[in-house]
Write a protein that holds these residues in place. Structure first.
Motif, PDB file in Angstrom:
ATOM      1  N   VAL A  45     -43.822  50.331 -10.567  1.00  0.00           N
ATOM      2  CA  VAL A  45     -43.423  48.992 -11.004  1.00  0.00           C
ATOM      3  C   VAL A  45     -42.455  49.090 -12.180  1.00  0.00           C
ATOM      4  O   VAL A  45     -41.442  48.379 -12.231  1.00  0.00           O
ATOM      5  N   ASP A  95     -35.906  45.280  -9.938  1.00  0.00           N
ATOM      6  CA  ASP A  95     -36.153  43.928  -9.430  1.00  0.00           C
ATOM      7  C   ASP A  95     -37.625  43.680  -9.129  1.00  0.00           C
ATOM      8  O   ASP A  95     -37.979  42.757  -8.393  1.00  0.00           O
ATOM      9  N   GLY A  96     -38.501  44.501  -9.696  1.00  0.00           N
ATOM     10  CA  GLY A  96     -39.910  44.365  -9.409  1.00  0.00           C
ATOM     11  C   GLY A  96     -40.280  45.068  -8.112  1.00  0.00           C
ATOM     12  O   GLY A  96     -39.417  45.526  -7.361  1.00  0.00           O
ATOM     13  N   ARG A  98     -43.881  42.991 -11.882  1.00  0.00           N
ATOM     14  CA  ARG A  98     -43.053  43.553 -12.940  1.00  0.00           C
ATOM     15  C   ARG A  98     -43.948  43.913 -14.124  1.00  0.00           C
ATOM     16  O   ARG A  98     -45.090  43.455 -14.205  1.00  0.00           O
ATOM     17  N   THR A  99     -43.444  44.727 -15.029  1.00  0.00           N
ATOM     18  CA  THR A  99     -44.257  45.146 -16.169  1.00  0.00           C
ATOM     19  C   THR A  99     -44.627  43.955 -17.037  1.00  0.00           C
ATOM     20  O   THR A  99     -43.854  43.010 -17.198  1.00  0.00           O
TER      21      THR A  99
END
Length: 227
Positions: free
Chosen positions: A23, A28-29, A68-69
């Motif tokens: 991730v 872009d995730g 995403r982070t």
């Protein structure tokens, strides 16, 4: 004798860490199916792993369904960055005074070099500066070359990166700041510390020419402080 296999808990932890890494490196995730494919597990298992990471705020699921982070990971990173800054800033201050130039600490963040700390010389005259948090592509500037050279050699890497690895420092002109010289030295890899380098920027060619050995010595001091 039966072949040794990791305990279920260890395997789950390894998968979770790998999913978090995937991730973090996805600009872009990452979608659940993409994580499942990389981990070679069923979609339902990947979903549980990502849900657990989300509960810890290490990842967050966006409206597009991609992960995403999250803020929790940023908090962990802040602690690591604080350790690196504390080890580097004394040597950076000495360099800034001795060379009368701006010295920065940069780390790799995805495909970019990011300024983690910036020390300006205590001079009343004009100095070239930029802000903490400034970033530029790794393919540009002395810091980017030094960060690329800090990693393992890669097939087909730019000749400039190979040269940095051989001579121990990077030197560029006008690649990030027009008319400015940049000189950077990669920091020795250290467990738990991101890839980093010390970088000097100046408009004066004589300072750039004299900087490499001083930067190399400073990088050794930082490595000793992190050991």
């Amino acid at each position: 004798m039966s072949e040794s296999r990791p305990a279920p808990g260890a395997q789950t932890l390894a998968r979770g860490l790998r999913a978090l890494e995937l991730v973090a490196h996805a600009p872009d995730g990452a979608a659940i199916q993409e994580i499942a494919a990389e981990l070679d597990v069923h979609r339902s298992i990947a979903s549980r792993i990502l849900s657990t990471l989300a509960e810890a705020r290490l990842v967050v699921r966006g409206g597009d369904g991609r992960y995403r982070t999250g803020a929790g990971l940023a908090a962990l990173g802040a602690g690591i960055h604080s350790t690196l800054r504390a080890a580097a800033e004394p040597a950076m201050r000495d360099l800034a005074v001795e060379l009368n130039a701006t010295v920065s600490l940069l780390v790799t963040e995805g495909p970019e070099a990011v300024a983690l700390a910036v020390i300006e010389p205590p001079s009343s005259g004009y100095v070239l500066s930029f802000r903490t948090g400034s970033r530029h592509p790794l393919e540009r500037g002395s810091a980017g070359l030094a960060l690329l050279a800090a990693g393992p050699a890669r097939a087909g890497e730019p000749e400039a990166v190979t040269a940095v690895r051989e001579q121990g420092y990077a030197s560029t002109f006008g690649e990030v700041e027009p008319g400015a010289y940049g000189v950077a030295v990669p920091l020795e890899p250290s467990d738990g510390i991101p890839t980093a380098c010390l970088n000097l920027i100046t408009y004066r060619p004589e300072i750039a020419e004299s900087a490499p050995p001083l930067l190399v010595d400073a990088a050794k001091r930082v490595a000793a402080a992190l050991a």
